[in-house]
Design a protein around this motif. Sequence first.
Motif, short mmCIF file in Angstrom:
data_model
loop_
_atom_site.label_atom_id
_atom_site.label_comp_id
_atom_site.label_asym_id
_atom_site.label_seq_id
_atom_site.Cartn_x
_atom_site.Cartn_y
_atom_site.Cartn_z
N TYR A 1 1.16 9.79 7.10
CA TYR A 1 0.43 8.46 6.61
C TYR A 1 -1.11 8.53 6.52
N MET B 1 -2.84 -0.75 9.68
CA MET B 1 -1.81 0.24 9.94
C MET B 1 -1.51 0.63 11.34
N LEU C 1 0.86 -1.16 -0.03
CA LEU C 1 0.12 0.05 0.03
C LEU C 1 0.87 1.27 -0.19
N LEU D 1 0.73 4.19 -2.95
CA LEU D 1 0.54 5.55 -2.47
C LEU D 1 1.59 6.50 -2.56
N ARG E 1 -2.02 10.77 3.71
CA ARG E 1 -2.03 10.16 2.54
C ARG E 1 -3.16 9.47 2.37
N LEU E 2 -3.84 8.54 3.40
CA LEU E 2 -4.64 7.73 3.32
C LEU E 2 -6.13 8.58 3.04
N SER F 1 -8.38 6.04 0.92
CA SER F 1 -7.88 4.77 1.33
C SER F 1 -8.03 4.65 2.81
N ASP F 2 -8.46 5.73 3.62
CA ASP F 2 -8.68 5.57 4.82
C ASP F 2 -9.91 4.86 5.33
N VAL G 1 -8.16 -0.72 6.60
CA VAL G 1 -6.85 -0.29 6.41
C VAL G 1 -6.31 0.55 7.91
N LEU G 2 -7.15 1.20 8.36
CA LEU G 2 -6.71 2.13 9.51
C LEU G 2 -6.32 1.02 10.80
N HIS H 1 -7.52 11.48 12.54
CA HIS H 1 -8.10 11.18 11.31
C HIS H 1 -9.22 11.96 11.03
N THR I 1 -6.14 10.02 -0.54
CA THR I 1 -6.35 8.93 -1.93
C THR I 1 -7.48 8.12 -1.70
#
Length: 262
Positions: free
Chosen positions: A157, A175, A109, A113, A160-161, A166-167, A171-172, A188, A164
């Motif tokens: 990070y 990570m 990932l 990204l 970036r999520l 991707s959050d 995923v959170l 967040h 894009t």
Amino acid sequence: MSPFRRHLSTSGLKPSRSWKALAPSLSSAARQSVRRLLGLSERRGIRSSAPEIDNQIMGHVMGPIEAPGGTTLSAEAVRINPEEWYPHYQSCMKHFLDVAQYTQTIQALAAFLNIRLPCQRAVDPVLHYVDWPGHRESDYVTALQSLRSSAVSLIPYIRRLVVTGSDTPAVLSAMFGESWVKGVGPLHSQERINYLFAAKSGGWLSTKSQYDQSAEETVPFLRPLCNAQEYEIREAETRWSEWLAMEDWMLGARSPWAGEEA
């Protein structure tokens, strides 16, 4: 016409966006929950426009404090003790440095990204999490490793999520660990609103430039805010109105909400 007045006339917003205006549409239990969540914030004149508050996200939002990485949190739904929040953040940091950055999923990932993980840095890579020794006796190497791990910020990070799209919770969690809601959840939530503000403040190129970290770690693409909720948009609208009032110095007794804060 001032930016604030122009904003009100074009958006249809009223200066007062108190949660009380929404109370008739809420159940008795919901109204009680909102009152408990607002607590002192309501008496301070802080408003929440969310008709529904998602406890998994907004239930952990902080009042204004200085967060790791130099980011000021100004989300206004709930005030919590930073000392109670910080261990959860440390748990997220430990998971990120000791577990996540070595998994194939997170490495793939990060490559997609275009953002380096701490262990991939050419200079001073951070290989694992080390507790700060404080006043305890420790050797030089342990102290140095602790300094390096404490210098890592999770904000780049998270940003970036967010930009894009991707959050997602999956995923959170991968990570930052299972306690991500209490640890990085407030950061967040704030970064999602910051992204809305960045998009409103300028065009695509201007927004993208704000999220490019370096010439080698530019953000490869931008996506609209992932799974945007109505309460998030309303909260952002309220804060945007407050920011435009700030630009016009409509503060204190001049604030459109002065009567409400009294």
